[in-house]
Design a protein around this motif. Structure first.
Motif, short mmCIF file in Angstrom:
data_model
loop_
_atom_site.label_atom_id
_atom_site.label_comp_id
_atom_site.label_asym_id
_atom_site.label_seq_id
_atom_site.Cartn_x
_atom_site.Cartn_y
_atom_site.Cartn_z
N ARG A 69 34.38 42.25 44.37
CA ARG A 69 33.70 43.40 44.96
C ARG A 69 34.52 44.06 46.07
NH1 ARG A 69 28.32 40.40 46.73
NH2 ARG A 69 29.90 38.76 47.05
N ILE A 70 35.49 43.34 46.61
CA ILE A 70 36.21 43.82 47.79
C ILE A 70 37.33 44.75 47.39
CG2 ILE A 70 37.64 43.13 49.74
CD1 ILE A 70 36.04 40.53 49.85
N ASP A 125 33.33 48.11 49.45
CA ASP A 125 33.14 48.01 48.01
C ASP A 125 33.41 49.38 47.40
OD1 ASP A 125 30.90 49.50 48.70
OD2 ASP A 125 29.48 47.87 48.30
#
Length: 301
Positions: free
Chosen positions: A172-173, A271
């Protein structure tokens, strides 16, 4: 007898961000912005062509950083070619804290090994990484540029071996980098650091660096706390006041923002949906890029 491969070898190397807040000289992350280089063994002489970042500024002779790195890697393999042709297409901005010099070093050593027939048998990955780290003087950028992803690196005491350990990054990063138009040299940025810091600050920084590893691995909600630095960023404020002001403003709004490497680029973790809002925070005259985490590192293409 060692021989060279026929035709050109092409390599792609990612930008990197080091320190990541509290991980001073130890944490590094590869990003999806890449320089592309091509080299070929010729009968004699040296030809260097550079386009993009650094064009018109970097030397085009044996002092070029890629060429020097290639020569070192050829030496490690026990051979030197009669001539070289090198072409560099640079996207990573120079002197902005995004690992342009490490990308050049890693590209050079990987190109040289690729040009030697059986080069991977003569020089393995770990040896090539350690050579790149020796050329750079520290491993925090060359490690992710070489291996990709998020890397914890350092050097054993007493001028011992460099080491690099990859760690996971939550999918997600992602990141937004905000790049100012004016460079800051690593030497200037390092020159502002004190010789000593209070024990309490060192202890607090160690805790945040450990937390940052966990946050990147799977708890991104801890990134704001995990990117708090006590060792270097505030000391460097005189060299990059606009960058630190932007970091302060972003963090006040709950954004995990840091100075990338020695600066002056600002990196903000986000995100994918949150990246658009961060791109809009770009100051006038700055560049902004939405990047993902590069998992591959340097690669022959």
């Amino acid at each position: 007898m060692t021989t060279f491969v026929e035709g050109p070898v092409r390599v792609s190397v990612p930008a990197t961000s080091a320190n990541l807040g509290p991980g001073f000289d130890s944490l590094g992350l590869a990003l999806s912005m890449r320089d592309e280089l091509e080299a070929e063994v010729t009968g004699s002489g040296l030809e260097v062509v550079v386009t993009g970042s650094g064009e018109g500024d970097v030397p085009l002779d044996e002092s070029h950083l890629v060429v020097r790195s290639m020569r070192a890697a050829f030496g490690l393999a026990g051979v030197q070619p009669p001539g070289l042709r090198l072409s560099c297409t640079n996207v990573i901005p120079h002197a902005r804290g995004l690992g342009s010099s490490s990308a050049a070093i890693v590209a050079g050593v990987v190109l040289a090994r690729g040009l030697v027939a059986g080069g991977s048998l003569l020089v393995d990955d770990d040896a090539l990484f350690r050579l790149a780290a020796r050329i750079e003087g520290h491993p925090d950028n060359v490690a992710p540029a070489f291996y990709g992803g998020f890397v914890i690196s350092g050097r054993d005491p007493g001028e011992g071996d460099f080491y690099a350990v990859r760690s996971s990054v939550d999918p997600r990063i992602e990141a937004v980098v905000l790049v100012p138009p004016t460079p800051v040299s690593t030497e200037v940025a390092r020159g502002l650091l004190p010789a000593e810091v209070p024990h309490a600050a060192a202890a607090a920084n160690a805790g945040r660096a450990a937390l940052l590893v966990a946050a990147l691995a799977g708890q991104p909600e801890q990134l704001l706390r995990g990117t708090r630095d006590y060792l270097h960023q505030d000391y460097r404020r005189p060299a990059m006041p606009e960058s630190l002001a932007l970091v302060d403003a972003l963090r006040a709004d709950g954004v995990p923002a840091i100075v990338s490497g020695a600066g002056p680029t600002v990196l903000a973790f986000a995100d994918a949906p949150g990246a658009a809002g961060l791109l809009a925070r770009r100051p006038d005259g700055w560049a902004a890029h939405h990047l993902t985490i590069d998992r591959d590192g340097a690669r022959i293409v």
